[in-house]
Design an enzyme around this catalytic site. Structure first.
Site, PDB file in Angstrom:
ATOM      1  N   HIS A 108       7.731  -7.497  -4.244  1.00 36.87           N
ATOM      2  CA  HIS A 108       6.378  -7.845  -4.713  1.00 36.87           C
ATOM      3  C   HIS A 108       6.389  -9.154  -5.493  1.00 36.87           C
ATOM      4  O   HIS A 108       6.783  -9.171  -6.661  1.00 36.87           O
ATOM      5  CB  HIS A 108       5.833  -6.713  -5.598  1.00 36.87           C
ATOM      6  CG  HIS A 108       5.492  -5.496  -4.814  1.00 36.87           C
ATOM      7  ND1 HIS A 108       4.259  -5.304  -4.249  1.00 36.87           N
ATOM      8  CD2 HIS A 108       6.241  -4.430  -4.461  1.00 36.87           C
ATOM      9  CE1 HIS A 108       4.246  -4.161  -3.591  1.00 36.87           C
ATOM     10  NE2 HIS A 108       5.442  -3.607  -3.700  1.00 36.87           N
ATOM     11  N   CYS A 167       5.448  -6.152   1.318  1.00 33.39           N
ATOM     12  CA  CYS A 167       5.852  -4.743   1.314  1.00 33.39           C
ATOM     13  C   CYS A 167       5.241  -4.004   2.511  1.00 33.39           C
ATOM     14  O   CYS A 167       5.577  -4.307   3.651  1.00 33.39           O
ATOM     15  CB  CYS A 167       5.493  -4.111  -0.030  1.00 33.39           C
ATOM     16  SG  CYS A 167       6.384  -2.575  -0.298  1.00 33.39           S
ATOM     17  N   TYR A 168       4.303  -3.097   2.286  1.00 37.11           N
ATOM     18  CA  TYR A 168       3.686  -2.408   3.424  1.00 37.11           C
ATOM     19  C   TYR A 168       3.112  -3.414   4.420  1.00 37.11           C
ATOM     20  O   TYR A 168       3.215  -3.237   5.636  1.00 37.11           O
ATOM     21  CB  TYR A 168       2.564  -1.476   2.941  1.00 37.11           C
ATOM     22  CG  TYR A 168       1.865  -0.761   4.076  1.00 37.11           C
ATOM     23  CD1 TYR A 168       2.326   0.463   4.529  1.00 37.11           C
ATOM     24  CD2 TYR A 168       0.760  -1.326   4.693  1.00 37.11           C
ATOM     25  CE1 TYR A 168       1.706   1.107   5.591  1.00 37.11           C
ATOM     26  CE2 TYR A 168       0.126  -0.696   5.749  1.00 37.11           C
ATOM     27  CZ  TYR A 168       0.596   0.525   6.183  1.00 37.11           C
ATOM     28  OH  TYR A 168      -0.019   1.154   7.241  1.00 37.11           O
ATOM     29  N   GLU A 170       3.839 -10.644  -6.585  1.00 35.04           N
ATOM     30  CA  GLU A 170       2.661 -10.721  -7.461  1.00 35.04           C
ATOM     31  C   GLU A 170       2.913 -10.152  -8.858  1.00 35.04           C
ATOM     32  O   GLU A 170       2.118 -10.373  -9.761  1.00 35.04           O
ATOM     33  CB  GLU A 170       1.456 -10.015  -6.804  1.00 35.04           C
ATOM     34  CG  GLU A 170       1.514  -8.489  -6.712  1.00 35.04           C
ATOM     35  CD  GLU A 170       2.264  -7.976  -5.489  1.00 35.04           C
ATOM     36  OE1 GLU A 170       3.080  -8.718  -4.919  1.00 35.04           O
ATOM     37  OE2 GLU A 170       2.045  -6.809  -5.109  1.00 35.04           O
ATOM     38  N   LYS A 227     -12.522 -10.601 -14.593  1.00 34.89           N
ATOM     39  CA  LYS A 227     -12.877 -10.653 -16.014  1.00 34.89           C
ATOM     40  C   LYS A 227     -12.271 -11.862 -16.734  1.00 34.89           C
ATOM     41  O   LYS A 227     -12.945 -12.535 -17.517  1.00 34.89           O
ATOM     42  CB  LYS A 227     -12.391  -9.365 -16.686  1.00 34.89           C
ATOM     43  CG  LYS A 227     -12.877  -9.193 -18.093  1.00 34.89           C
ATOM     44  CD  LYS A 227     -14.185  -8.457 -18.083  1.00 34.89           C
ATOM     45  CE  LYS A 227     -14.721  -8.160 -19.448  1.00 34.89           C
ATOM     46  NZ  LYS A 227     -16.011  -7.473 -19.345  1.00 34.89           N
ATOM     47  N   SER A 281     -26.611  -7.580 -23.474  1.00 32.02           N
ATOM     48  CA  SER A 281     -26.114  -6.368 -24.131  1.00 32.02           C
ATOM     49  C   SER A 281     -25.239  -6.709 -25.328  1.00 32.02           C
ATOM     50  O   SER A 281     -24.871  -5.828 -26.097  1.00 32.02           O
ATOM     51  CB  SER A 281     -25.281  -5.568 -23.130  1.00 32.02           C
ATOM     52  OG  SER A 281     -24.093  -6.287 -22.848  1.00 32.02           O
ATOM     53  N   GLY A 282     -24.862  -7.979 -25.452  1.00 28.06           N
ATOM     54  CA  GLY A 282     -23.905  -8.327 -26.502  1.00 28.06           C
ATOM     55  C   GLY A 282     -22.516  -8.495 -25.926  1.00 28.06           C
ATOM     56  O   GLY A 282     -21.644  -9.080 -26.553  1.00 28.06           O
ATOM     57  N   GLY A 283     -22.292  -7.969 -24.720  1.00 29.07           N
ATOM     58  CA  GLY A 283     -20.977  -8.071 -24.088  1.00 29.07           C
ATOM     59  C   GLY A 283     -20.785  -9.434 -23.440  1.00 29.07           C
ATOM     60  O   GLY A 283     -21.725 -10.225 -23.314  1.00 29.07           O
ATOM     61  N   VAL A 284     -19.522  -9.672 -23.017  1.00 28.64           N
ATOM     62  CA  VAL A 284     -19.204 -10.996 -22.491  1.00 28.64           C
ATOM     63  C   VAL A 284     -19.906 -11.269 -21.152  1.00 28.64           C
ATOM     64  O   VAL A 284     -20.402 -12.377 -20.920  1.00 28.64           O
ATOM     65  CB  VAL A 284     -17.664 -11.205 -22.401  1.00 28.64           C
ATOM     66  CG1 VAL A 284     -16.995 -10.133 -21.604  1.00 28.64           C
ATOM     67  CG2 VAL A 284     -17.325 -12.552 -21.825  1.00 28.64           C
ATOM     68  N   ASP A 285     -20.003 -10.266 -20.268  1.00 25.40           N
ATOM     69  CA  ASP A 285     -20.535 -10.533 -18.928  1.00 25.40           C
ATOM     70  C   ASP A 285     -21.992 -10.984 -18.972  1.00 25.40           C
ATOM     71  O   ASP A 285     -22.357 -12.003 -18.384  1.00 25.40           O
ATOM     72  CB  ASP A 285     -20.409  -9.294 -18.030  1.00 25.40           C
ATOM     73  CG  ASP A 285     -18.994  -8.761 -18.001  1.00 25.40           C
ATOM     74  OD1 ASP A 285     -18.083  -9.542 -18.340  1.00 25.40           O
ATOM     75  OD2 ASP A 285     -18.798  -7.587 -17.670  1.00 25.40           O
ATOM     76  N   GLY A 331       0.840  -1.195   0.000  1.00 23.63           N
ATOM     77  CA  GLY A 331       0.000   0.000   0.000  1.00 23.63           C
ATOM     78  C   GLY A 331       0.866   1.232   0.000  1.00 23.63           C
ATOM     79  O   GLY A 331       2.067   1.135   0.265  1.00 23.63           O
TER      80      GLY A 331
END
Ligand code: XMP
Length: 516
Positions: free
Chosen positions: A172, A85-86, A174, A372, A226-230, A58
């Protein structure tokens, strides 16, 4: 079967970007994790049944007066803790160490010597490259801590408590710039926390399907497409769960990309044979937008017209009690929508709260726990075609916010054709999956040109293509000149009324991805 609750790791959020990246890395190792607020009380941690706790990095300094702190009692629970880290500085400080401003701030690559190759550094070489990003560091630890790794300027690059299961990394793990980071995180999860790492999206899908069946019973569920992936993944998941009890609504507002409505209709009537209601509302939206140029007002009117169309259609569907939405985990965290989640709301996401509460449905949000990339993988498991799974994001107000200035049927048609060429050429160059969002924008500007012997005074199209991890920051794509050249030639030759194409080379921030 391992259930989600059996193997949960909690990531304490001390500064959001780090926490999210850590969470993704953990899930990539098939361990389920959730991001929680940094000060989550120890008794709540116990009740959540976590097998491991990770304190994220952070931006604060632990010695600042208002520095975020965790509940010190978490260190006494017997649950392994890894501070990054933090997070490490905070843990060491609570347990008797000292943190101060480092003699040399370290940002970027550093070389680290591992002095203890057990547990955290199991099967990790003695010399590794790590990514540092800190101004402070732990300068001394009490006798209770052991150094596990050091760099030239950082004597405690990694530590372990002698008696408590508490570990710390100053670097880090990650980020991809720490090539052994995945192994180190994996060691913490598997060797220290004894997680089996069996969390699979397939199991998740099955559990979610079972839960939806139980909750819905004989009821009917409405899902907006909507046409979107979600929204497509939500609909595909619900189709598997409750089949004929699902009704989908697609509002064709006349602001969709070329061929988009047709491909959604094909997918959700021929492949998934859902009860699909298509509301043809182009006229209504065009009328609502007539004469408008203000982006905010465009958005407001579109939102209003959408809710009207959607609720009118929903009212026609007998016995519907539930409304399914494609809310994702980042949306939930960012909107502060979790009781144990991070305290700070970073950004109110566009997708949360799309439909007003007065619609009076019970919400079903089966993707609330997913990122996502996980939604995309789930979509593939559910049998959705690549074309939908990898479709670039598209704003709710659609082409209206890419048609800068007034929105008319003719201008939309020009934009739709130009946009289709951009996408086609980017796909042809095999760059669609490498870029995050690529599209055309029609400018309210005309410029002089020559075509044949005649002078023209015609429209300008801007091409925008960006690369981004999370859409909160983005860089413009460094597309090859040859691709830009083809896009430009084709738009000018094939789209009537356009004589100039420009490429947008602005990053976000300070520019946004969309132009309006
Ligand atoms: P900006 O333009 O804010 O966009 O950099 C970030 C991401 O959000 C999308 N976007 C929207 N999505 N309704 C939406 O559903 C909206 O009003 C909206 N505005 C922007 C944008 O396409 C990008 O992916």
């Amino acid at each position: 079967m391992t259930t989600v609750a059996d193997e949960k790791v909690l990531v304490f959020d001390f500064g959001s970007q780090y926490a999210r990246l850590i969470a993704r890395r953990i899930r990539e190792q098939q361990v389920y994790c959730e991001i929680v607020r940094h000060d989550l009380p120890a008794e709540r941690v116990l009740r959540l049944g976590a097998k491991g706790l990770i304190l994220s990095g952070g931006p604060a300094s632990v010695y600042e007066e208002r520095a975020p702190k965790c509940d010190p009692a978490i260190f006494g629970l017997g649950i392994p803790v890894l501070g990054i880290c933090y997070g490490m500085q905070s843990a060491c400080e609570v347990l008797g160490g000292r943190v101060a401003s480092a003699p040399a701030r370290e940002y970027g690559r550093a070389f680290c010597r591992v002095v203890d190759q057990d547990e955290l550094f199991l099967d990790v070489p003695e010399q590794i490259q790590v990514w540092m990003s800190h101004g402070d560091q732990v300068t001394s630890v009490c006798q209770d801590f052991l150094a596990l790794a050091q760099t030239e300027t950082c004597p405690y690059a990694a530590v372990r408590h002698r008696t408590l299961p508490v570990y710390g990394l100053q670097f880090h793990p990650e980020v991809t710039h720490t090539p052994w980071g995945t192994r180190i995180l994996g060691n913490f999860l598997k060797t220290v926390c004894h997680c089996a790492g069996t969390w699979k999206l397939g199991d998740f899908a099955q559990q979610t399907i079972d839960q939806v069946r139980q909750r819905v019973g004989e009821g009917r569920v409405i899902c907006g497409l909507s046409g979107g992936v979600d929204s497509s993944v939500v609909a595909a998941l619900l189709w598997q769960a409750i089949g004929p009890q699902l009704s989908c609504i697609l509002v064709d507002n006349g602001l969709l990309r070329k061929g988009e409505a047709a491909s959604v209709i094909e997918e959700f009537t021929n492949h998934f044979k859902t009860d699909l209601h298509v509301v043809r509302a182009e006229e209504k939206f065009l009328a609502a937008l007539a004469g408008l140029t203000s982006p905010q007002e465009k958005r407001r009117r579109i939102g209003h017209a959408f809710v009207e169309c959607f609720s009118q259609e929903a009212a026609r569907i007998q016995g519907a009690r539930f409304l399914a939405q494609g809310t994702l985990y980042p949306d939930v965290i960012e909107s502060g929508g979790l009781p144990d989640g991070p305290a700070a709301t970073i950004k109110l996401h566009h997708n949360v709260g799309g439909l007003p509460e007065e619609l009076d449905f019970e919400l079903i949000e089966p993707l609330r726990d997913l990122f996502k990339d996980e939604v995309r993988r789930l979509g593939a498991e559910l049998g959705l075609p690549e074309e939908i799974i990898w479709r670039h994001p598209f704003p709710g107000p659609g082409l209206a916010v890419r048609c800068v200035g007034e929105v008319t049927r003719e201008r939309l048609e020009t934009l739709r054709e130009a946009d289709a060429i951009v996408v086609e050429e980017i796909k042809a160059a095999d760059l669609y999956r490498k870029t995050s969002q690529a599209f055309a924008v029609l400018l309210p500007v005309q410029s002089v040109g020559v075509m044949g012997d005649a002078r023209t005074y015609a429209d300008v199209v801007a091409v925008r293509s960006i690369d981004s991890e999370d859409f909160m920051t983005a860089d413009w794509s460094h597309l090859p000149y040859s691709v830009l050249a083809r896009i430009s030639t084709r738009i000018i030759n094939e789209v009537k009324g356009v004589n100039r194409v420009v490429y947008d080379i602005s990053s976000k921030p300070p520019a946004t991805i969309e132009w309006e």
